[in-house]
Design an enzyme around this catalytic site. Structure first.
Site, PDB file in Angstrom:
ATOM      1  N   TYR A  50      56.360 -10.189 -87.874  1.00 34.32           N
ATOM      2  CA  TYR A  50      56.524 -11.632 -87.762  1.00 34.32           C
ATOM      3  C   TYR A  50      57.241 -12.004 -86.467  1.00 34.32           C
ATOM      4  CZ  TYR A  50      55.226 -11.973 -92.734  1.00 34.32           C
ATOM      5  OH  TYR A  50      54.571 -11.917 -93.942  1.00 34.32           O
ATOM      6  N   PRO A 204      50.386 -19.298-101.594  1.00 35.91           N
ATOM      7  CA  PRO A 204      50.176 -19.720-102.984  1.00 35.91           C
ATOM      8  C   PRO A 204      49.560 -21.107-103.145  1.00 35.91           C
ATOM      9  CG  PRO A 204      52.493 -19.880-102.413  1.00 35.91           C
ATOM     10  CD  PRO A 204      51.819 -19.177-101.278  1.00 35.91           C
ATOM     11  N   PHE A 209      45.728 -28.086 -99.046  1.00 38.09           N
ATOM     12  CA  PHE A 209      46.215 -29.097 -98.113  1.00 38.09           C
ATOM     13  C   PHE A 209      45.623 -28.937 -96.713  1.00 38.09           C
ATOM     14  CE2 PHE A 209      49.647 -28.880-101.305  1.00 38.09           C
ATOM     15  CZ  PHE A 209      49.716 -30.222-101.653  1.00 38.09           C
TER      16      PHE A 209
END
Length: 290
Positions: A50, A204, A209
């Site tokens: 990351y 999840p 959206f």
């Protein structure tokens, strides 16, 4: 046997906290960590890659300055992906020899400024995985107290079974949401239940959206009704769908928005009625449950 008693029901995913997302300053990160703790989120999901291998460093600095007791939180991290960004690799690949796994964990510990990981995950399966190499590293790290638990991410049941000929696996983190429900049907969650293996879900909320499509329009119509019934917003109901599954899935929530984190944790208290759960499933599938 899995040990999930020490993890918060909602896990904070840190992938977008650094250069891959919000680029939070040290003080902003401290404030966000403290907010997570205040609302009940004590588990933080990392990976060595990351932020092009930098997120753990900036998080570790912020956590050290926060003054929070290490024993009050849980650090999850992953290793195994070798990128061309941040390292002098000529090709992206996976690496799971014993020496590399041990080195990766020691790097994560140094960056996170901690003596141990609560859970180490192999990030993605490699076609060249050798179970003896992996088991040798994990057993050494556990004996040294550098990792408490060992699991995998994005692995199939057969890949887990192969590794478990040498080393027990306590967790599997996979993509799962109302719009990406394959783990309910491909044996992943059957394996989690049968083996009492901790199941975690990344992304999840799925594409609900993000994408405008017929599937999400169908889901939205059902959610519009359920929002009033449960006094909850769309994201909470999408999490409640996940949380109802008998695998006891732990959602890894990637938002850095404080209110969204609070609402996410509160979603764990929502108990969807059986038929409402199937109404959402039917909307996602676009046809009655057979």
């Amino acid at each position: 046997m899995q040990d999930t008693t020490s993890y918060s029901r909602i896990i904070a995913g840190t992938m977008t906290w650094g250069s891959w997302g919000k680029q939070l300053s040290t003080q902003q990160m401290i404030a966000l960590i403290n907010h997570c703790m205040e609302v009940g989120i004590t588990s933080f999901d990392h990976a060595d890659i990351y932020g092009d291998y930098e997120n753990e460093t900036v998080f570790g600095k912020a956590f050290a300055e926060s003054g929070i007791e290490r024993s009050s939180v849980q650090f999850i991290s992953k290793c195994g992906i070798q990128m061309t960004n941040g390292r002098p690799n000529k090709v992206a690949h996976y690496q799971y020899d014993s020496a590399y796994i041990i080195w990766s964990v020691e790097q994560s510990l140094k960056k996170l400024r901690t003596d141990y990981l609560d859970l180490l995950l192999l990030h993605r399966p490699s076609p060249l995985m050798e179970p003896n190499e992996i088991a040798g590293a994990i057993q050494k790290l556990m004996a040294q107290g550098k990792i408490k638990r060992f699991g995998v991410s994005n692995f199939t049941p057969s890949q887990i079974a192969m590794l478990e000929t040498r080393q027990p696996i306590t967790a599997n983190q996979v993509e799962f949401s109302l719009t990406h429900d394959e783990p309910m049907y491909d044996g992943t969650f059957d394996d989690s239940i049968a083996a009492n293996r901790m199941a975690m879900s990344w992304s999840p909320l799925g594409n609900y959206f993000r994408d405008k499509n017929l599937q999400n329009e169908r889901i939205r119509k059902v959610l519009d009704v359920l929002k009033t019934k449960y006094d909850a917003d769309e994201s909470q109901l999408l999490l409640a769908f996940i949380l109802k599954h008998p695998a006891g899935v732990y959602p890894v929530v990637g938002t850095t928005n404080k209110e969204r984190l609070k609402l996410s944790f509160e979603a764990a208290a929502i108990e969807l009625e059986l038929q409402d759960w199937f109404l959402l499933l039917e909307a996602s599938k676009g046809e009655p449950v057979p």
